[in-house]
Design a protein around this motif. Sequence first.
Motif, PDB file in Angstrom:
ATOM      1  N   LEU A   1      -0.567   6.477   3.090  1.00  0.00           N
ATOM      2  CA  LEU A   1      -1.132   5.195   3.503  1.00  0.00           C
ATOM      3  C   LEU A   1      -1.834   5.322   4.851  1.00  0.00           C
ATOM      4  O   LEU A   1      -2.921   4.768   5.056  1.00  0.00           O
ATOM      5  N   THR A   2      -1.221   6.045   5.771  1.00  0.00           N
ATOM      6  CA  THR A   2      -1.829   6.267   7.082  1.00  0.00           C
ATOM      7  C   THR A   2      -3.235   6.847   6.953  1.00  0.00           C
ATOM      8  O   THR A   2      -4.149   6.483   7.694  1.00  0.00           O
ATOM      9  N   ASN A   3      -3.410   7.725   5.972  1.00  0.00           N
ATOM     10  CA  ASN A   3      -4.682   8.429   5.815  1.00  0.00           C
ATOM     11  C   ASN A   3      -5.678   7.722   4.909  1.00  0.00           C
ATOM     12  O   ASN A   3      -6.700   8.307   4.549  1.00  0.00           O
TER      13      ASN A   3
ATOM     14  N   GLY B   1       0.791  -1.213   0.000  1.00  0.00           N
ATOM     15  CA  GLY B   1       0.000   0.000   0.000  1.00  0.00           C
ATOM     16  C   GLY B   1       0.827   1.268   0.000  1.00  0.00           C
ATOM     17  O   GLY B   1       0.282   2.377  -0.071  1.00  0.00           O
ATOM     18  N   TRP B   2       2.161   1.110   0.079  1.00  0.00           N
ATOM     19  CA  TRP B   2       3.019   2.296   0.146  1.00  0.00           C
ATOM     20  C   TRP B   2       2.853   3.178  -1.088  1.00  0.00           C
ATOM     21  O   TRP B   2       2.722   4.401  -0.969  1.00  0.00           O
ATOM     22  N   TRP B   3       2.848   2.598  -2.273  1.00  0.00           N
ATOM     23  CA  TRP B   3       2.762   3.390  -3.503  1.00  0.00           C
ATOM     24  C   TRP B   3       1.417   4.105  -3.607  1.00  0.00           C
ATOM     25  O   TRP B   3       1.354   5.267  -3.978  1.00  0.00           O
ATOM     26  N   HIS B   4       0.344   3.420  -3.276  1.00  0.00           N
ATOM     27  CA  HIS B   4      -0.954   4.078  -3.278  1.00  0.00           C
ATOM     28  C   HIS B   4      -0.947   5.257  -2.316  1.00  0.00           C
ATOM     29  O   HIS B   4      -1.476   6.339  -2.620  1.00  0.00           O
ATOM     30  N   GLY B   5      -0.325   5.072  -1.146  1.00  0.00           N
ATOM     31  CA  GLY B   5      -0.214   6.158  -0.191  1.00  0.00           C
ATOM     32  C   GLY B   5       0.550   7.339  -0.760  1.00  0.00           C
ATOM     33  O   GLY B   5       0.183   8.498  -0.527  1.00  0.00           O
TER      34      GLY B   5
ATOM     35  N   ASN C   1      -1.254  16.488   9.328  1.00  0.00           N
ATOM     36  CA  ASN C   1      -0.737  17.143   8.124  1.00  0.00           C
ATOM     37  C   ASN C   1      -1.707  16.994   6.965  1.00  0.00           C
ATOM     38  O   ASN C   1      -1.981  17.936   6.216  1.00  0.00           O
ATOM     39  N   PHE C   2      -2.214  15.782   6.804  1.00  0.00           N
ATOM     40  CA  PHE C   2      -3.137  15.498   5.712  1.00  0.00           C
ATOM     41  C   PHE C   2      -4.419  16.313   5.874  1.00  0.00           C
ATOM     42  O   PHE C   2      -4.939  16.881   4.901  1.00  0.00           O
ATOM     43  N   ALA C   3      -4.933  16.374   7.091  1.00  0.00           N
ATOM     44  CA  ALA C   3      -6.148  17.142   7.359  1.00  0.00           C
ATOM     45  C   ALA C   3      -5.954  18.614   7.037  1.00  0.00           C
ATOM     46  O   ALA C   3      -6.835  19.265   6.450  1.00  0.00           O
ATOM     47  N   VAL C   4      -4.799  19.162   7.410  1.00  0.00           N
ATOM     48  CA  VAL C   4      -4.525  20.572   7.146  1.00  0.00           C
ATOM     49  C   VAL C   4      -4.393  20.818   5.644  1.00  0.00           C
ATOM     50  O   VAL C   4      -4.879  21.832   5.120  1.00  0.00           O
ATOM     51  N   ALA C   5      -3.750  19.904   4.924  1.00  0.00           N
ATOM     52  CA  ALA C   5      -3.606  20.060   3.475  1.00  0.00           C
ATOM     53  C   ALA C   5      -4.973  20.091   2.795  1.00  0.00           C
ATOM     54  O   ALA C   5      -5.223  20.914   1.904  1.00  0.00           O
TER      55      ALA C   5
END
Length: 410
Positions: A381-383, A162-166, A324-328
């Motif tokens: 991936l985390t998100n 799943g790293w690449w999808h992330g 970070n993702f949420a802020v972006a």
Amino acid sequence: MTEVAVTRRSRKAPQPEALLAAACGIVSTEGLAGLTLRPLAEALGVSVTVLTSHYGARADVIAAVCDAACAHDRQLLERWRAMLDTLGTLSPSIAAGLAETMLEECATEQRAVSVLYLEVLHACTWDEALRPLFAAWSAQRHSFWQLFAERAGLAPALLTSGWWHGYTVAELAYSLVLNPVSSYRTLRRLCLRRLFAGGVATRADAGDAALFALLLEQMQVVSGDLSEEPGGASAWAAQAARICGRRLAAQGVHGLTHRAIAAEIGIPHTTLSYRYPAQRDLVIAGLESIIAHIRFAVDADSLTELQRLRVEGDGKQLDLARANFAVAIAATRMPELSTYTADMRSRRGNNLAKVFMKYLPQTAGIDALCAQVISMGLTGLTNTEPPGDASDKTVAAAFGAAAQWLQQQP
């Protein structure tokens, strides 16, 4: 007798294209939380009754929006697939160039649909009911990027983990906000070029480190702490910052309201508003709290201690990658967060670089640029998954796959 002009509302159900356009318009200004029946009906020029009679409840309408988006995407992806079929196996330079072009198109011509995609993807991490509605659209995009990586010869473990999808998800989020910034576009190109060349630095990459450092300096326009006023001047302010960090990581910017945070602390919301007047101030306070915790954890003397600090107490909930993702995502409709998005994008991998230096010192070529590339995949991936032990194991496995990939490079 005075005539009164009456706007007639259509009684016909909107076409999928119109439904998608109206939904994208609302989400681009209000986020997914703003996509409710009444404003959607008003944007379409129909009554709420028309929507409910044709589709059903809000969840059914969102399902129809996702179906329309999936159909819209299909045309774009078919064009890209035809290009891949013509080219066959992709060299590292062509793969990097094409990936950059595709991400840019998603961030510009396809911006509205991409914002909707990330909003729904993000919401799926805490709203289980949304996941089946989003599944087909998500699978379609995921399938294309998997095909792309296969044609580019990317290591199979980076795909299956799943790293690449992330990576594609994270870079799309930053592209939507930062694409107008030339230093960001150059950084994105540099990262993609390093990724498809194998991740680690070689003699041929002699100039990469200098360029990378220069780009980071240009993007790190926020000096010192993220806010001008330190968050720990009082006990309740420090508690507010921790709560903001937890909510930011768990439910994005929409989870940060003055009333909810003040109630959790047990103070009047007017007191909180005096110190943090705008939602932006709550966001920055939350980020500061998370960053301070992560930096402390990374300075641990052992891997065991690092893991303990990251997962015990507030550490389990203070997830910098999610914040970070949420802020972006929020920055796509809140321009005042763009500067902080650029700063945080430039700092991706800083902590991971320390981890690599401690625990993989024998692997040559793992420089700061390499760490940022790996961090981007782990962030995305985390998100894509709900927080919890299952997500932690998935991300840990992806990190292991990436580390092994780096060690196998010649």
